[in-house]
Motif scaffolding. Structure first.
Motif, PDB file in Angstrom:
ATOM      1  N   VAL A  61       0.818  -1.213   0.000  1.00 22.50           N
ATOM      2  CA  VAL A  61       0.000   0.000   0.000  1.00 22.50           C
ATOM      3  C   VAL A  61       0.854   1.265   0.000  1.00 22.50           C
ATOM      4  O   VAL A  61       0.359   2.369  -0.268  1.00 22.50           O
ATOM      5  N   GLY A  62       2.157   1.138   0.311  1.00 26.35           N
ATOM      6  CA  GLY A  62       3.037   2.301   0.315  1.00 26.35           C
ATOM      7  C   GLY A  62       4.483   1.882   0.378  1.00 26.35           C
ATOM      8  O   GLY A  62       4.814   0.726   0.717  1.00 26.35           O
ATOM      9  N   LEU A  63       5.395   2.824   0.056  1.00 24.94           N
ATOM     10  CA  LEU A  63       6.829   2.572   0.051  1.00 24.94           C
ATOM     11  C   LEU A  63       7.534   3.579   0.941  1.00 24.94           C
ATOM     12  O   LEU A  63       7.049   4.693   1.152  1.00 24.94           O
ATOM     13  N   ARG A  93      -0.685  -3.973   3.487  1.00 27.41           N
ATOM     14  CA  ARG A  93      -1.996  -4.017   4.134  1.00 27.41           C
ATOM     15  C   ARG A  93      -2.652  -5.372   3.863  1.00 27.41           C
ATOM     16  O   ARG A  93      -2.541  -5.916   2.765  1.00 27.41           O
ATOM     17  N   GLY A  94      -3.360  -5.891   4.868  1.00 22.23           N
ATOM     18  CA  GLY A  94      -4.099  -7.138   4.687  1.00 22.23           C
ATOM     19  C   GLY A  94      -3.346  -8.374   5.114  1.00 22.23           C
ATOM     20  O   GLY A  94      -3.842  -9.491   4.942  1.00 22.23           O
ATOM     21  N   LEU A  95      -2.143  -8.200   5.693  1.00 19.56           N
ATOM     22  CA  LEU A  95      -1.346  -9.351   6.122  1.00 19.56           C
ATOM     23  C   LEU A  95      -1.771  -9.713   7.547  1.00 19.56           C
ATOM     24  O   LEU A  95      -1.073  -9.445   8.534  1.00 19.56           O
ATOM     25  N   ASP A  96      -2.934 -10.309   7.655  1.00 18.83           N
ATOM     26  CA  ASP A  96      -3.538 -10.596   8.955  1.00 18.83           C
ATOM     27  C   ASP A  96      -2.654 -11.519   9.790  1.00 18.83           C
ATOM     28  O   ASP A  96      -2.124 -12.517   9.290  1.00 18.83           O
ATOM     29  N   ASN A 120      -2.691  -4.650 -15.369  1.00 13.02           N
ATOM     30  CA  ASN A 120      -2.075  -3.364 -15.034  1.00 13.02           C
ATOM     31  C   ASN A 120      -1.611  -3.343 -13.587  1.00 13.02           C
ATOM     32  O   ASN A 120      -1.617  -4.363 -12.895  1.00 13.02           O
ATOM     33  N   ASP A 121      -1.213  -2.153 -13.097  1.00  6.55           N
ATOM     34  CA  ASP A 121      -0.655  -2.029 -11.749  1.00  6.55           C
ATOM     35  C   ASP A 121      -1.608  -2.509 -10.671  1.00  6.55           C
ATOM     36  O   ASP A 121      -1.179  -2.976  -9.611  1.00  6.55           O
ATOM     37  N   ARG A 122      -2.904  -2.388 -10.912  1.00  7.56           N
ATOM     38  CA  ARG A 122      -3.902  -2.789  -9.927  1.00  7.56           C
ATOM     39  C   ARG A 122      -4.269  -4.267 -10.055  1.00  7.56           C
ATOM     40  O   ARG A 122      -5.061  -4.781  -9.271  1.00  7.56           O
ATOM     41  N   ARG A 138      13.584  -7.952  -8.251  1.00  7.30           N
ATOM     42  CA  ARG A 138      13.079  -6.857  -9.082  1.00  7.30           C
ATOM     43  C   ARG A 138      12.508  -5.762  -8.194  1.00  7.30           C
ATOM     44  O   ARG A 138      12.236  -5.970  -7.022  1.00  7.30           O
ATOM     45  N   GLU A 139      12.308  -4.576  -8.788  1.00  9.19           N
ATOM     46  CA  GLU A 139      11.785  -3.460  -8.012  1.00  9.19           C
ATOM     47  C   GLU A 139      10.351  -3.735  -7.557  1.00  9.19           C
ATOM     48  O   GLU A 139       9.622  -4.484  -8.200  1.00  9.19           O
ATOM     49  N   ILE A 140       9.978  -3.149  -6.449  1.00 11.83           N
ATOM     50  CA  ILE A 140       8.643  -3.298  -5.884  1.00 11.83           C
ATOM     51  C   ILE A 140       7.904  -1.970  -6.024  1.00 11.83           C
ATOM     52  O   ILE A 140       8.499  -0.894  -5.867  1.00 11.83           O
ATOM     53  N   ARG A 141       6.608  -2.061  -6.286  1.00  7.92           N
ATOM     54  CA  ARG A 141       5.798  -0.846  -6.388  1.00  7.92           C
ATOM     55  C   ARG A 141       4.455  -1.082  -5.712  1.00  7.92           C
ATOM     56  O   ARG A 141       4.078  -2.230  -5.421  1.00  7.92           O
ATOM     57  N   VAL A 142       3.748   0.020  -5.468  1.00  8.48           N
ATOM     58  CA  VAL A 142       2.429  -0.069  -4.863  1.00  8.48           C
ATOM     59  C   VAL A 142       1.525  -0.923  -5.747  1.00  8.48           C
ATOM     60  O   VAL A 142       1.507  -0.772  -6.970  1.00  8.48           O
TER      61      VAL A 142
END
Length: 368
Positions: free
Chosen positions: A127-129, A145-148, A180-182, A233-237
């Motif tokens: 959710v963020g970097l 987010r969501g890693l219960d 796509n990204d989502r 590899r690079e990580i993104r939102v």
């Protein structure tokens, strides 16, 4: 009496098996073959057998090979049969590691880096970097987010949705579309000539590619802080998060014909989008639910085109009503090496023409 019957039955089965192997040997085979470093089981069998996927039978017919699933450099294989029985050769000195069916290096990227899941909407996601970067790399932090139930020290894999696989029906060709990204479909990008929609098939799964691994360092509210551990590899939102697989793939494969050929089994996608030749990886539109298992071997065929007969029907309208289906064309053989519920990956083992998306799977012995 029972022991005697069992012994007689076993002898009969061995005779039948060895006779079958002898019939499958190529006419110019030598009397013996000494396994060498760099050999693969498929390549050895391809030199001496008419059907390379039957290599387990010839190893089983060589009693000096202690484990028919494994052979080693230095093993001497008997290729001489008298009255349907092998002439046993002297055992050679075994050297080094066991010979694989195929070079694992050919398929390692797909074994380690790709997985297929039905649902990705419910997966935890980045959710963020750290410092609001656009991309993150090893040694940096990402927020998930969501890693219960996350706990410090917990390891995770961070993956990115790559493609959405869709199945075809009848003569329609299964296809895939980039995500796509989502993780949403990029509309208008289905790579199948027939298009894709509710009328043509079903969703077969989402292909995800491993980008990095990380370790949970702390948890605050519903957000877990993850430190990227390796040079991936690079990580993104938007990237998804999965638990790591301890052993995601087999190390040995037993080539064999499937019990049955699934209806409408086709080539779903080809690595790099080009025609696939030997040692190329392809995705198949069938998986575990159709009974597909690692090691299953198929022949691949280009489906014959349907063309109007303009010789028997000089009138164009009548010719279009009198169409003839051309014969399918044999392209090569492939072996499944990783299986998911509705999709599987396979390696092209041999071929005479490039294999493309939409080509048809048949029994390895198929002649038409």
């Amino acid at each position: 009496m029972l022991k005697r019957l069992l012994a007689v039955t076993a002898a009969m089965l061995l005779t039948i098996a060895t006779a079958a192997v002898a019939a499958e040997l190529a006419g110019d085979h030598p009397t013996t073959y000494t396994v060498k470093k760099g050999d693969t089981l498929w390549d050895i069998a391809g030199r001496f057998l008419k059907k390379p996927w039957l290599w387990p039978e010839i190893w089983q017919a060589n009693p000096q090979v202690k484990n028919p699933h494994l052979i080693y450099p230095g093993d001497v294989l008997s290729l001489v049969y008298i009255d349907g029985k092998p002439v046993v050769q002297a055992e050679g000195p075994q050297i080094g590691e066991a010979v694989n069916t195929i070079p694992l290096s050919d398929i390692e990227p797909f074994l380690k880096q790709f997985t297929v899941l039905d649902d990705i909407e419910s997966l935890p996601h980045v959710v963020g970097l750290e410092e609001d970067r656009m991309r993150a790399a090893a040694g940096q932090l990402v927020y998930v987010r969501g890693l219960d139930g996350a706990q410090p020290g917990q390891l995770v894999d961070i993956v990115r949705p790559v493609n959405l696989f869709g199945g075809g029906k009848g003569r329609r060709i299964p296809g895939f579309t980039p995500l796509n990204d989502r993780g949403d479909r990029m509309h208008g990008h289905w790579t199948t000539p027939m298009g894709f929609g509710e009328a043509t098939g079903e969703i077969l799964g989402h292909e995800l590619q491993l980008h990095a691994s990380g370790e949970v360092t702390r948890v605050q509210g519903e957000v877990a802080v993850v430190l990227l551990r390796d040079e991936g590899r690079e990580i993104r939102v938007g990237d998804r998060v999965l638990p790591p697989e301890s052993q995601p793939y087999d190390l040995q494969f037993m080539p064999r014909a499937p019990d049955s050929i699934p209806e409408n089994g086709r080539i779903l996608a080809v690595a790099d989008g080009m025609g696939a030749g030997p040692r190329y990886v392809v995705a198949l539109s069938v998986g575990a639910r159709e009974g597909i298992r690692n090691g299953h071997t198929f022949s691949v065929w280009s489906e014959g085109a349907v063309r109007p007969d303009r010789i028997a029907n000089r009138n164009a309208f009548m010719a279009n009503r009198d169409k003839v289906e051309m014969p399918d064309d044999f392209l090569g053989h492939l072996m499944v090496f990783r299986t998911f519920d509705k999709v599987s990956y396979a390696l092209v083992m041999n071929g005479i023409r490039p294999i493309s998306q939409g080509d048809v799977l048949k029994h390895p012995d198929a002649v038409e």
